[in-house]
Design a protein around this motif. Structure first.
Motif, PDB file in Angstrom:
ATOM      1  N   UNK A  11      19.380  29.489  17.842  1.00 54.23           N
ATOM      2  CA  UNK A  11      19.526  28.292  18.833  1.00 54.23           C
ATOM      3  C   UNK A  11      18.372  27.725  19.566  1.00 54.23           C
ATOM      4  N   UNK A  12      17.613  28.501  19.380  1.00 57.25           N
ATOM      5  CA  UNK A  12      16.490  27.534  20.084  1.00 57.25           C
ATOM      6  C   UNK A  12      15.550  27.213  18.877  1.00 57.25           C
ATOM      7  N   UNK A  13      15.825  25.709  19.558  1.00 52.97           N
ATOM      8  CA  UNK A  13      15.135  24.633  18.523  1.00 52.97           C
ATOM      9  C   UNK A  13      13.514  24.055  19.458  1.00 52.97           C
ATOM     10  N   UNK A  14      12.541  24.500  19.099  1.00 55.52           N
ATOM     11  CA  UNK A  14      11.157  23.137  19.945  1.00 55.52           C
ATOM     12  C   UNK A  14      10.609  22.352  18.435  1.00 55.52           C
ATOM     13  N   UNK A  15       9.918  21.803  19.840  1.00 59.98           N
ATOM     14  CA  UNK A  15       8.885  21.226  18.972  1.00 59.98           C
ATOM     15  C   UNK A  15       7.624  20.300  19.764  1.00 59.98           C
TER      16      UNK A  15
END
Lengths: 792, 309
Positions: free
Chosen positions: A354-358
């Protein structure tokens, strides 16, 4: 506590409370089956619950669906065959989808879903998205298709002067556009004095343009966001493309370094005329070499470490360069050079499903430089001299963005950004040597300014029931310069309500702050335009924009209609003082500008688009009004902005005549540009000793009316284009023929007053007086062009 | 720099550009008197009177039947006589005195203007160097150095000079011979010049004389370095006997004169759009005439001649 600070805390709590719920999560990436390129903005809908989502800027999606045994999932994307797949919804699933482009001959897949989320259901307002494929079909000046010129055809976007790539969005100026290339801001986006933009279409995968209702993750400019994504590179196989046109030639290649794991993309473009002018001028002007060129170079490498980690490195180098050089005895060199360099290292990481990071580390540099140097011998002494002028901006940035796909009715975005700016507002280094010994070595002009900009944001994408969508966000920034801190609180609110199944109403409010200004004497976007920072004396620009509109799909999404109204205020604008110029002046630039200017802009925009079928295109219309007000200009009264246009319309049509031939046409109309009219005149005083003056015919001083109170003739033109495509053994070739200004409309560029020569008879006796008239100068009556391009 | 970029665009426009006369409706505008007078110490004061006229008109505008009264230090001095196009005083103007004119013209309000005539400048020619460096167009620039006395007050100056080649066969005292052969106004380096000059921001307009203030001058004596070349390259010859002559005029001017010349230069440049600016924003010309337009300003000047083989 201020209201804005309270809102910040409130929004954050709303997000935190909304995170918990019961469902399963489907997540993964959406790819182009042929190239492995990730697809941005692809649409996913779960058939039973009608829950849907859109893949993000990295092709990632996360969709919450009710727990069950199985469910039908529909994946669609414009230009691709839709996928309908029955998926297991008993537990969380990681599902990647490979979509097949319609350009490839595969069995037709059942088409039951629309190709993208219908306009009335998109949680956005003031957003324009033109597919790259459609831009490539439009008429091209000199064979060079251009993203910025395509955007100029949209309502709410003005083009400025003829032929220019400048974007004037809802009454804003070109510096108020946040132009992002792979998440990194660019400053100067033109080649060839604005005739061509810096964006090579062969290197671009996605273009998104926002002119109102700005999400909180964007900031730093007042009027628009142009978010451009470079292609990642083909993960499956090697491919290439190229073009030879009348403006430039270009070549792009991409392919896997390691199949399905690492890929690259390299694209280069160059204007070639200097290769001819240099040798010819050497012959014609006794060894004097004269040349002008521009080039740009895009490169990208991406590596997939695992399903959860991916690394991207993007680079852009672009320059315009004019050189006059003479070698040998009494040698000298005069060069003029400007351009951007940009690099970005980005790391995608997925925490769970659920947690996408860039995370992005970036460097960008804009530089305008001139160099004049020479050496010669006089009276047995050797003299050497050089003068180097440099103005530029250097930014080092780091940012982290997170997207939490909480459940079917709530998504949370948050992040932080830090940029360290070094501004060089213009300085000249001068050195002279006699017989090798320094006789002069000094620096003139402005000192560098260092500034640190830190910002943080939170965005809450919230669905209430089946009809109400919202994006409630907040952004705050601290800009530190010369010992002073400017703190901004920027609420961003967006709401849309579905009043019928295919019609919605939307409204938004955005507050924006911009910490850089652009000083310009020209209207065409010259490199001599000067980027300057907000300082302890000159405040950052601030805008507030309210917008509202109605969006409707017609005939199942084949047509889209939208009408939007907006009201925008701008504060702390700056402008050169009357008569002031930067070039050549040595005083601090802050003394040359009018400050604390206000701007107001409002208007209504209509857009009707046909998005599918052999004939596509749009009709756009804008009614708008925009003005400026400075204490020391126009006696302190508001005056129309230079690019204020009451009416602005465009019609764009592309049509596929056959599999191999497509045609396109664009027609634009705009109210004449605002200008200041001379109304009366009187003679210059005798004894004023004017340059080149003839005492028999004294120069005249004009008395002008109110600033920008008059209008030139209306602007309109028709551009036509045709593409002949042919499949070859090695790939495909395309021949493009374009006609700019097809009916040779003489559009006004500027007006001027001229008096004809005084008539004289054969014996030189004066017979009467000269006749004075108002004349219009035009630029391009009609310009045919041809280009040849290929893909393999 | 801008010249080269302009050339590039101009080339494009040559291929395809065009111009045409257009019809424009102008609003009615009331005509106002214009008084023009630039005078100097030890010379007569001469005032030319005109009227403003609509932008497209070219008819006569001279006013010949006005009453022009001249005041000196607040005391009425004389009524100026009209002769040959201007109203002229019978006595010369003196430095450090304040002059005022009042002009009565039928159907117009009384036109009033005032000017304090400044004193002579203190200047010493320090040096002249030929061919000091190569400029951005590849031409050799020379350097003229002046020492100017800088008083605590804000002073304004104008430097005017012409470059000539003197034929040595002509009589030495015959000034005509200086200019009868070849003569040229200077071209000032727009990128590299004295900070005092460059600060005015006028060099890009290609002026042939320089107006400047002492804003950035050093206290006491300031050494002013001016980089220039002749406009005409034909000024240079292969004859080693010819003398290179500079005729220099340095004026100390009033603030009114300075503002007028500075805005006038910018105003004339902005009258015409160009490829870069399109429709440039016009700049009004400074005027110190009440109830009208024009200028009433003065200066005191010194001249010098430099010769060099």
């Amino acid at each position: 506590m201020k209201i804005s600070q309270f809102l910040f805390i409130a929004f954050f709590w709303v997000g935190t409370l909304a995170i918990f719920s019961q469902s399963v999560t489907l997540s993964g990436y959406i790819y182009d089956n042929n190239t492995g390129e990730r697809l941005i903005g692809a649409n996913l809908i779960e058939a039973n619950s009608k829950n849907g989502t859109v893949s993000n800027n990295f092709g990632f999606y996360s969709l919450q669906v009710p727990q069950g045994k199985t469910s039908k999932l529909i994946v669609s994307y414009l230009g691709y065959n839709s996928i309908i797949e029955v998926v297991d919804t008993s537990t969380d699933q990681k599902l990647d989808f490979l979509m097949v482009s319609k350009n490839f001959e595969l069995d037709e897949v059942e088409l039951t879903a629309t190709k993208e989320i219908p306009i009335e259901r998109r949680n956005e307002i003031g957003v324009l998205s033109i597919p790259v494929e459609q831009i490539e079909m439009l008429p091209a000046i000199g064979g060079e298709v251009d993203i910025l010129k395509a955007l100029q055809l949209m309502p709410g976007v003005q083009s400025g002067d003829e032929g220019s790539s400048g974007l004037y969005v809802r009454g804003g100026s070109p510096d108020q556009n946040l132009v992002l290339l792979d998440d990194v801001p660019m400053y100067y986006v033109n080649h060839l004095g604005g005739f061509v933009s810096t964006f090579n279409i062969d290197a671009i995968s996605n273009v998104k343009f926002i002119k109102g209702g700005f999400p909180a993750h964007y900031g730093g400019r007042l009027s628009s966001v142009l978010d451009i994504r470079m292609k990642d590179g083909n993960m499956k196989e090697f491919e290439g493309s190229g073009m030879l046109g009348m403006v430039a030639a270009k070549l792009a290649i991409q392919g896997p370094i390691k199949k399905d794991t690492t890929s690259y993309m390299i694209s280069a473009r160059r204007m070639l005329y200097d290769l001819l002018t240099r040798p010819i001028s050497k012959l014609a002007f006794n060894g004097l070499s004269i040349g002008y060129t521009f080039y740009d170079f895009n490169a990208k490498v991406n590596h997939k470490f695992s399903d959860k980690d991916r690394l991207f490195f993007s680079a852009y180098l672009g320059n315009d360069r004019s050189v006059i050089r003479k070698n040998g005895e009494d040698s000298f060199k005069n060069s003029l050079e400007w351009g951007n360099n940009l690099a970005a290292l980005r790391w995608n990481h997925l925490f769970g499903r659920k947690l996408f990071s860039n995370v992005t580390l970036s460097y960008t540099r804009y530089r305008f430089a001139t160099e004049t140097s020479g050496e010669f011998v006089n009276s047995d002494q050797r003299f050497e001299s050089s003068q180097n002028f440099l103005s530029g901006i250097y930014d080092f940035g780091a940012k982290a963005d997170f997207e939490y796909f909480a459940n079917s009715w709530y998504n949370l975005k948050f992040g932080a950004n830090s940029i360290y700016h070094t501004f060089e507002p213009g300085a000249t280094n001068i050195s002279e040597l006699t017989n090798g010994q320094p006789t002069l070595n000094e620096r003139r002009g402005n000192f560098d300014v260092f500034a640190w900009e830190n910002s943080a944001y939170v965005e809450n994408e919230l669905k209430l029931g089946k009809r109400f969508n919202s994006n409630i966000g907040f952004r705050t920034a601290i800009y530190h310069v010369n010992g002073r801190d400017y703190i901004s609180y920027e609420p961003r609110l967006l709401g849309s309500f579905l009043i019928t199944d295919n019609t919605s109403i939307k409204a938004a409010y955005s507050k924006m702050q911009q910490n850089v200004h652009l000083l310009t004497n020209s209207g065409v976007g010259l490199p001599t335009d000067l980027w300057v920072p907000a300082t302890d004396n000159i405040s950052p620009q601030i805008s507030e924009q309210w917008s509202a509109g109605l969006a409707k799909s017609i005939r199942g999404g084949i047509y889209e209609f939208s009408v939007e109204g907006y009201y925008k205020t701008m504060r702390n604008l700056i402008e050169y003082k009357d008569g002031a110029r930067f070039v050549g002046a040595t005083t601090n630039w802050e003394n040359l500008v009018e400050t604390e200017g206000d701007g107001t802009s409002y208007g209504v925009e209509l857009l009707l688009q046909k998005k599918e079928g052999r004939t596509t295109g749009w009709v756009g219309y804008t009614w708008s009004k925009t003005d400026r007000q400075f204490e020391n200009l126009n006696n302190g009264n508001p005056f129309p902005y230079r690019y204020d246009r009451r009416h602005d319309a465009s019609i764009v049509v592309t049509h596929k005549l056959s599999e191999n031939v497509d045609v396109s046409a664009t027609w634009v109309y705009g109210t004449g540009a605002a200008f200041t009219m001379p109304l009366a005149k009187y003679d210059v005083s005798e004894g004023a000793d004017l340059p080149f003056s003839d005492p028999e015919f004294p120069e005249e001083i004009f008395i002008y009316g109110k600033r920008n109170a008059n209008r030139m003739r209306a602007y309109h033109k028709l551009d036509l284009g045709v593409n002949f495509r042919k499949k070859k053994k090695w790939g495909e070739r395309t021949l493009n023929l374009s006609l700019f200004n097809a009916y040779a409309r003489q559009n006004p560029y500027f007006y001027y007053v001229e008096t004809t020569d005084i008539p004289v008879d054969n014996e030189g006796n004066i017979k009467g007086e000269g006749r004075t008239g108002i004349y219009q100068q035009s630029l391009f009556p009609i310009l045919p062009s041809i280009s040849y391009s290929f893909r393999f | 720099m801008k010249t080269k970029l302009s050339a590039l665009f101009f080339l494009t426009c040559l291929i395809s550009g065009c111009y045409r006369e257009i019809e424009v409706d102008f609003p009615e505008r009331e005509s106002l008197p214009v008084a023009n007078s630039i005078f100097q110490t030890d010379s007569l004061i001469s005032v030319v009177l005109n009227k403003t006229q609509p932008i497209l008109d070219n008819g006569p505008t001279a006013i010949t039947d006005a009453l022009v009264t001249l005041y000196e230090d607040g005391v009425e001095k004389e009524m100026l006589e009209y002769d040959d196009g201007s109203f002229t005083s019978s006595e010369v103007a003196e430095a450090n005195k304040t002059y005022r004119i009042e002009v009565e013209i039928s159907n117009f309000e009384t036109v009033v203007a005032e000017e304090e005539l400044v004193d002579f400048p203190n200047v010493i020619l320090a040096s002249f160097k030929d061919s000091v460096y190569i400029g951005d167009e590849g031409d050799l620039f020379s350097q003229l150095t002046l020492e100017i006395e800088n008083t605590p007050d804000r002073d304004y100056f104008e430097l005017d000079f012409r470059l000539s080649v003197r034929d040595p066969k002509e009589p030495e005292n015959d000034e005509e011979s200086f200019f009868s052969v070849t003569s040229s106004e200077p071209y000032f380096d727009s990128l590299l010049n004295d900070v005092v000059i460059q600060n005015e921001g006028l060099l890009s307009y290609i002026p042939t004389d320089l107006v400047f203030s002492d804003e950035l001058m050093n206290a006491g004596k300031h050494t002013l370095r001016i980089n220039y070349r002749p406009f005409s390259s034909s000024l240079y010859s292969d004859n080693p006997d010819e003398e290179f002559v500079l005729l220099l005029t340095l004026r100390k001017v009033s603030k009114n004169y300075y503002e007028y010349k500075k805005t006038l230069t910018q105003h004339l440049d902005a009258q015409f759009g160009d490829i870069w600016d399109g429709v440039g924003q016009p700049l009004p010309v400074f005027s110190n005439i009440q109830n009208g337009y024009g200028i009433f300003a003065g200066y005191s000047q010194v001249t010098d001649t430099i010769q060099k083989q």
